[in-house]
Write a protein that holds these residues in place. Structure first.
Motif, PDB file in Angstrom:
ATOM      1  N   GLU A 183     -78.632  33.635 -58.889  1.00  0.00           N
ATOM      2  CA  GLU A 183     -78.864  32.981 -57.608  1.00  0.00           C
ATOM      3  C   GLU A 183     -78.138  31.650 -57.470  1.00  0.00           C
ATOM      4  O   GLU A 183     -77.781  31.245 -56.384  1.00  0.00           O
ATOM      5  CB  GLU A 183     -80.362  32.772 -57.398  1.00  0.00           C
ATOM      6  N   THR A 184     -77.937  30.945 -58.562  1.00  0.00           N
ATOM      7  CA  THR A 184     -77.276  29.647 -58.494  1.00  0.00           C
ATOM      8  C   THR A 184     -75.775  29.787 -58.360  1.00  0.00           C
ATOM      9  O   THR A 184     -75.108  28.870 -57.907  1.00  0.00           O
ATOM     10  CB  THR A 184     -77.602  28.792 -59.728  1.00  0.00           C
ATOM     11  N   GLY A 185     -75.221  30.916 -58.736  1.00  0.00           N
ATOM     12  CA  GLY A 185     -73.791  31.158 -58.620  1.00  0.00           C
ATOM     13  C   GLY A 185     -73.012  30.667 -59.824  1.00  0.00           C
ATOM     14  O   GLY A 185     -73.512  29.942 -60.663  1.00  0.00           O
ATOM     15  N   ALA A 186     -71.763  31.093 -59.901  1.00  0.00           N
ATOM     16  CA  ALA A 186     -70.868  30.697 -60.983  1.00  0.00           C
ATOM     17  C   ALA A 186     -70.429  29.255 -60.757  1.00  0.00           C
ATOM     18  O   ALA A 186     -70.108  28.862 -59.644  1.00  0.00           O
ATOM     19  CB  ALA A 186     -69.659  31.615 -61.020  1.00  0.00           C
ATOM     20  N   ASP A 222     -63.326  34.621 -60.071  1.00  0.00           N
ATOM     21  CA  ASP A 222     -63.770  36.023 -60.109  1.00  0.00           C
ATOM     22  C   ASP A 222     -64.540  36.391 -58.847  1.00  0.00           C
ATOM     23  O   ASP A 222     -64.317  37.452 -58.249  1.00  0.00           O
ATOM     24  CB  ASP A 222     -64.648  36.289 -61.328  1.00  0.00           C
ATOM     25  N   VAL A 223     -65.468  35.528 -58.435  1.00  0.00           N
ATOM     26  CA  VAL A 223     -66.265  35.790 -57.230  1.00  0.00           C
ATOM     27  C   VAL A 223     -65.355  35.848 -56.006  1.00  0.00           C
ATOM     28  O   VAL A 223     -65.461  36.767 -55.180  1.00  0.00           O
ATOM     29  CB  VAL A 223     -67.356  34.709 -57.042  1.00  0.00           C
ATOM     30  N   GLU A 252     -67.779  23.837 -55.834  1.00  0.00           N
ATOM     31  CA  GLU A 252     -68.635  23.495 -56.968  1.00  0.00           C
ATOM     32  C   GLU A 252     -69.253  24.740 -57.619  1.00  0.00           C
ATOM     33  O   GLU A 252     -69.425  24.805 -58.819  1.00  0.00           O
ATOM     34  CB  GLU A 252     -69.751  22.559 -56.492  1.00  0.00           C
ATOM     35  N   ARG A 253     -69.597  25.723 -56.797  1.00  0.00           N
ATOM     36  CA  ARG A 253     -70.183  26.986 -57.251  1.00  0.00           C
ATOM     37  C   ARG A 253     -69.792  28.080 -56.267  1.00  0.00           C
ATOM     38  O   ARG A 253     -69.494  27.800 -55.123  1.00  0.00           O
ATOM     39  CB  ARG A 253     -71.713  26.920 -57.305  1.00  0.00           C
ATOM     40  N   ALA A 254     -69.863  29.339 -56.721  1.00  0.00           N
ATOM     41  CA  ALA A 254     -69.593  30.476 -55.828  1.00  0.00           C
ATOM     42  C   ALA A 254     -70.465  31.639 -56.242  1.00  0.00           C
ATOM     43  O   ALA A 254     -70.807  31.798 -57.433  1.00  0.00           O
ATOM     44  CB  ALA A 254     -68.119  30.873 -55.888  1.00  0.00           C
ATOM     45  N   ARG A 255     -70.840  32.453 -55.246  1.00  0.00           N
ATOM     46  CA  ARG A 255     -71.636  33.657 -55.521  1.00  0.00           C
ATOM     47  C   ARG A 255     -71.320  34.685 -54.442  1.00  0.00           C
ATOM     48  O   ARG A 255     -70.917  34.340 -53.328  1.00  0.00           O
ATOM     49  CB  ARG A 255     -73.120  33.328 -55.555  1.00  0.00           C
TER      50      ARG A 255
END
Length: 71
Positions: free
Chosen positions: A4-7, A15-16, A66-69
């Motif tokens: 849920e927090t993402g990569a 990758d996402v 910062e993050r991805a999902r």
């Protein structure tokens, strides 16, 4: 599948984003302190920097994410 927090590391983020582009899907990116849903068209490298090409031809520097999902 990302949690849920993402990569939050560069390879995981790429990758996402590349998966979203390949499968013509949206991704969610954490940018400037908030989550944003984006339509990824492509991921390219230009002058040593990775960029996300969005549906409206906008370019977003992967280094700003910062993050991805997956969306």
């Amino acid at each position: 599948m990302a949690d849920e927090t993402g990569a939050d590391f560069r390879c995981g983020i790429l990758d996402v984003l590349e998966g979203a582009a390949l499968h013509k899907r949206h991704a969610e990116v954490h940018l400037d302190g908030r989550w944003r849903r984006i339509r990824v068209i492509d991921v390219v490298t230009d002058r040593g920097e990775d960029w996300v090409i969005l549906a409206d031809d906008e370019r977003l520097a992967v280094g700003r994410i910062e993050r991805a999902r997956p969306a």
